[in-house]
Motif scaffolding. Structure first.
Motif, PDB file in Angstrom:
ATOM      1  N   ALA A 177      15.419 -31.852 -15.552  1.00 21.52           N
ATOM      2  CA  ALA A 177      16.671 -31.408 -14.929  1.00 21.52           C
ATOM      3  C   ALA A 177      16.634 -31.519 -13.413  1.00 21.52           C
ATOM      4  O   ALA A 177      17.584 -32.030 -12.795  1.00 21.52           O
ATOM      5  CB  ALA A 177      16.976 -29.976 -15.349  1.00 21.52           C
ATOM      6  N   THR A 178      15.562 -31.039 -12.779  1.00 24.27           N
ATOM      7  CA  THR A 178      15.511 -31.094 -11.315  1.00 24.27           C
ATOM      8  C   THR A 178      15.484 -32.531 -10.817  1.00 24.27           C
ATOM      9  O   THR A 178      16.084 -32.851  -9.781  1.00 24.27           O
ATOM     10  CB  THR A 178      14.289 -30.331 -10.768  1.00 24.27           C
ATOM     11  N   SER A 179      14.817 -33.411 -11.549  1.00 22.69           N
ATOM     12  CA  SER A 179      14.769 -34.818 -11.153  1.00 22.69           C
ATOM     13  C   SER A 179      16.128 -35.490 -11.369  1.00 22.69           C
ATOM     14  O   SER A 179      16.593 -36.264 -10.520  1.00 22.69           O
ATOM     15  CB  SER A 179      13.690 -35.556 -11.960  1.00 22.69           C
ATOM     16  N   TYR A 180      16.765 -35.206 -12.489  1.00 16.97           N
ATOM     17  CA  TYR A 180      18.062 -35.816 -12.806  1.00 16.97           C
ATOM     18  C   TYR A 180      19.131 -35.362 -11.810  1.00 16.97           C
ATOM     19  O   TYR A 180      19.903 -36.187 -11.292  1.00 16.97           O
ATOM     20  CB  TYR A 180      18.468 -35.440 -14.219  1.00 16.97           C
ATOM     21  N   TYR A 181      19.176 -34.064 -11.530  1.00 17.18           N
ATOM     22  CA  TYR A 181      20.193 -33.538 -10.619  1.00 17.18           C
ATOM     23  C   TYR A 181      19.789 -33.636  -9.154  1.00 17.18           C
ATOM     24  O   TYR A 181      20.607 -33.396  -8.260  1.00 17.18           O
ATOM     25  CB  TYR A 181      20.504 -32.082 -10.960  1.00 17.18           C
ATOM     26  N   ASP A 182      18.510 -33.970  -8.913  1.00 18.52           N
ATOM     27  CA  ASP A 182      17.994 -34.101  -7.550  1.00 18.52           C
ATOM     28  C   ASP A 182      18.234 -32.832  -6.733  1.00 18.52           C
ATOM     29  O   ASP A 182      18.785 -32.860  -5.632  1.00 18.52           O
ATOM     30  CB  ASP A 182      18.628 -35.309  -6.845  1.00 18.52           C
ATOM     31  N   CYS A 183      17.813 -31.705  -7.297  1.00 22.90           N
ATOM     32  CA  CYS A 183      17.980 -30.435  -6.587  1.00 22.90           C
ATOM     33  C   CYS A 183      16.917 -29.443  -7.047  1.00 22.90           C
ATOM     34  O   CYS A 183      16.182 -29.689  -8.008  1.00 22.90           O
ATOM     35  CB  CYS A 183      19.382 -29.867  -6.789  1.00 22.90           C
ATOM     36  N   SER A 184      16.830 -28.321  -6.362  1.00 18.43           N
ATOM     37  CA  SER A 184      15.820 -27.304  -6.663  1.00 18.43           C
ATOM     38  C   SER A 184      16.183 -26.569  -7.947  1.00 18.43           C
ATOM     39  O   SER A 184      17.314 -26.624  -8.439  1.00 18.43           O
ATOM     40  CB  SER A 184      15.719 -26.306  -5.515  1.00 18.43           C
ATOM     41  N   ILE A 185      15.222 -25.828  -8.472  1.00 14.20           N
ATOM     42  CA  ILE A 185      15.465 -25.070  -9.690  1.00 14.20           C
ATOM     43  C   ILE A 185      16.481 -23.960  -9.445  1.00 14.20           C
ATOM     44  O   ILE A 185      17.273 -23.615 -10.332  1.00 14.20           O
ATOM     45  CB  ILE A 185      14.144 -24.503 -10.268  1.00 14.20           C
ATOM     46  N   GLY A 186      16.494 -23.411  -8.244  1.00 16.17           N
ATOM     47  CA  GLY A 186      17.485 -22.393  -7.904  1.00 16.17           C
ATOM     48  C   GLY A 186      18.899 -22.946  -7.960  1.00 16.17           C
ATOM     49  O   GLY A 186      19.830 -22.293  -8.456  1.00 16.17           O
ATOM     50  N   GLN A 187      19.080 -24.155  -7.458  1.00 15.16           N
ATOM     51  CA  GLN A 187      20.391 -24.798  -7.495  1.00 15.16           C
ATOM     52  C   GLN A 187      20.816 -25.116  -8.918  1.00 15.16           C
ATOM     53  O   GLN A 187      21.999 -25.037  -9.256  1.00 15.16           O
ATOM     54  CB  GLN A 187      20.358 -26.072  -6.647  1.00 15.16           C
ATOM     55  N   VAL A 188      19.852 -25.488  -9.761  1.00 11.35           N
ATOM     56  CA  VAL A 188      20.156 -25.758 -11.164  1.00 11.35           C
ATOM     57  C   VAL A 188      20.605 -24.475 -11.863  1.00 11.35           C
ATOM     58  O   VAL A 188      21.615 -24.444 -12.579  1.00 11.35           O
ATOM     59  CB  VAL A 188      18.931 -26.351 -11.891  1.00 11.35           C
ATOM     60  N   MET A 189      19.877 -23.397 -11.642  1.00  8.79           N
ATOM     61  CA  MET A 189      20.161 -22.150 -12.336  1.00  8.79           C
ATOM     62  C   MET A 189      21.494 -21.524 -11.930  1.00  8.79           C
ATOM     63  O   MET A 189      22.136 -20.849 -12.742  1.00  8.79           O
ATOM     64  CB  MET A 189      19.024 -21.142 -12.076  1.00  8.79           C
ATOM     65  N   HIS A 240      10.013 -34.213  -9.730  1.00 11.77           N
ATOM     66  CA  HIS A 240      11.110 -34.357  -8.768  1.00 11.77           C
ATOM     67  C   HIS A 240      10.568 -34.681  -7.382  1.00 11.77           C
ATOM     68  O   HIS A 240      11.115 -35.522  -6.663  1.00 11.77           O
ATOM     69  CB  HIS A 240      11.946 -33.071  -8.730  1.00 11.77           C
ATOM     70  N   THR A 241       9.471 -34.034  -7.005  1.00 11.27           N
ATOM     71  CA  THR A 241       8.856 -34.307  -5.702  1.00 11.27           C
ATOM     72  C   THR A 241       8.430 -35.765  -5.595  1.00 11.27           C
ATOM     73  O   THR A 241       8.586 -36.397  -4.543  1.00 11.27           O
ATOM     74  CB  THR A 241       7.645 -33.384  -5.478  1.00 11.27           C
ATOM     75  N   ASP A 242       7.898 -36.318  -6.679  1.00 12.00           N
ATOM     76  CA  ASP A 242       7.507 -37.730  -6.675  1.00 12.00           C
ATOM     77  C   ASP A 242       8.723 -38.636  -6.498  1.00 12.00           C
ATOM     78  O   ASP A 242       8.651 -39.659  -5.815  1.00 12.00           O
ATOM     79  CB  ASP A 242       6.773 -38.087  -7.971  1.00 12.00           C
ATOM     80  N   TYR A 243       9.846 -38.260  -7.098  1.00 12.16           N
ATOM     81  CA  TYR A 243      11.072 -39.040  -6.904  1.00 12.16           C
ATOM     82  C   TYR A 243      11.557 -38.939  -5.454  1.00 12.16           C
ATOM     83  O   TYR A 243      11.970 -39.933  -4.848  1.00 12.16           O
ATOM     84  CB  TYR A 243      12.177 -38.566  -7.849  1.00 12.16           C
ATOM     85  N   ILE A 244      11.496 -37.736  -4.901  1.00 12.50           N
ATOM     86  CA  ILE A 244      11.919 -37.543  -3.509  1.00 12.50           C
ATOM     87  C   ILE A 244      11.083 -38.417  -2.581  1.00 12.50           C
ATOM     88  O   ILE A 244      11.611 -39.037  -1.636  1.00 12.50           O
ATOM     89  CB  ILE A 244      11.788 -36.057  -3.114  1.00 12.50           C
ATOM     90  N   ASN A 245       9.789 -38.466  -2.846  1.00 12.48           N
ATOM     91  CA  ASN A 245       8.874 -39.235  -1.999  1.00 12.48           C
ATOM     92  C   ASN A 245       8.790 -40.708  -2.398  1.00 12.48           C
ATOM     93  O   ASN A 245       7.975 -41.451  -1.838  1.00 12.48           O
ATOM     94  CB  ASN A 245       7.472 -38.607  -2.060  1.00 12.48           C
ATOM     95  N   LYS A 246       9.634 -41.105  -3.372  1.00 11.88           N
ATOM     96  CA  LYS A 246       9.695 -42.502  -3.826  1.00 11.88           C
ATOM     97  C   LYS A 246       8.319 -43.026  -4.236  1.00 11.88           C
ATOM     98  O   LYS A 246       7.924 -44.148  -3.882  1.00 11.88           O
ATOM     99  CB  LYS A 246      10.330 -43.392  -2.752  1.00 11.88           C
ATOM    100  N   LYS A 247       7.578 -42.182  -4.950  1.00  9.36           N
ATOM    101  CA  LYS A 247       6.267 -42.597  -5.452  1.00  9.36           C
ATOM    102  C   LYS A 247       6.445 -43.716  -6.487  1.00  9.36           C
ATOM    103  O   LYS A 247       7.417 -43.715  -7.252  1.00  9.36           O
ATOM    104  CB  LYS A 247       5.546 -41.414  -6.092  1.00  9.36           C
TER     105      LYS A 247
END
Length: 288
Positions: A177-189, A240-247
């Protein structure tokens, strides 16, 4: 075993290794900061003696490469304790070391590499779990005693499969979910639509666990949501962090596609997982 007989080695690489070799590993907690120095830190396995215990703390996509490099420090009695986020580490390790004791393990912790040689821990958790389903082993009892004496919160369980899958349901749904929505868990909840999607994810992976005959918590949906709500608002998943950092690699295969693949084998639908996976797979390809 006397304290002086305990030797801790770190297998690390790059700037992280250099900092550990020079200054040690610094751990930043909410109320304290401390630095530890291993007996040896190296990126050359040949420098280590035969290990009694090996904790595998790599990302799931680095597991095979790490395993193939460990032969020189593995003996007949070496015990492997994987702490990856997925649920298939044990069988993957057994392909390399079929005659060694491999246990199931997982860790509940919110942490990140703040800088080379510096780990920052946030949130309320910091617990290690390991064990064998329905079994005990004297080597694990000794390890449990050693870890407790090191003031690490540890749970040595003979019902580890339930613990592993409760954690997997949590981390798989959160990471997806966090990777798909590209946001923190707080924002998801806090978003009703995103929260509902998370519930659907939890239900899909719960169905897989039950079809496999795995016992999970009876109220796993609400328990998993509660864990997510207890996390810091800005916290996110390592995937999600790996996606943010384009790993170049992420845990998409072990945390998202695994659910789809195993559910397909068991004739179970994974509508939400499949939708999010397709989007994340396309994102993975575009980032390369």
């Amino acid at each position: 075993m006397e304290k002086s007989d305990i030797h801790i080695n770190f297998l690390a690489r790059g700037n992280h290794l250099n900092e550990i070799q020079q200054q040690g590993l610094t751990v930043v907690l909410e109320k304290e900061t401390f630095t530890i120095k291993p007996d040896k830190a190296s990126d050359q396995v040949e420098e280590f003696n035969t290990m009694d215990y090996i904790f595998l703390c790599t990302k799931s996509y680095d597991l095979e490469e790490t395993l193939s490099s460990l032969h020189t420090c593995v003996g007949p009695s070496t015990v492997f304790i994987p702490l990856q986020n997925g649920v298939d580490s044990k069988e993957r390790i057994k392909k390399y070391y079929p005659n060694n004791l491999v246990v199931d393990g997982c860790a509940y912790i919110v942490s990140r590499l703040k800088a080379p040689g510096v780990i920052e821990v946030t949130g309320k958790w910091g617990t290690m779990n390991f064990g064998l389903d329905g079994e005990h082993d004297v080597r694990l009892e000794r390890l449990h005693d050693l870890v407790q004496k090191a003031d690490i919160h540890v749970n040595y369980s003979d019902k580890i499969e339930k613990i592993i899958w409760d954690k997997f349901i949590f981390i798989s749904s959160m990471a997806t979910a966090t990777s798909y929505y590209d946001c923190s868990i707080g924002q998801v909840m806090e978003d009703p639509e995103k929260r509902h999607a998370v519930i659907r994810l939890i239900q899909e992976v719960e169905a897989l666990a039950l079809r496999k005959g795995i016992v999970v918590s009876k109220d796993i949906v609400n328990e998993t949501l509660y864990k997510m709500e207890q996390m810091p608002y800005d916290a996110t998943s390592s995937m999600h962090t790996d996606y943010i950092n384009k790993k170049p690699q992420t845990e998409l295969a072990s945390l998202t596609h695994y659910v789809i693949s195993e559910s397909s084998k068991n004739n179970l639908p994974t509508i939400v997982y499949q939708c999010m996976y397709d989007d994340l797979q396309q994102k993975t390809m575009s980032d390369r």
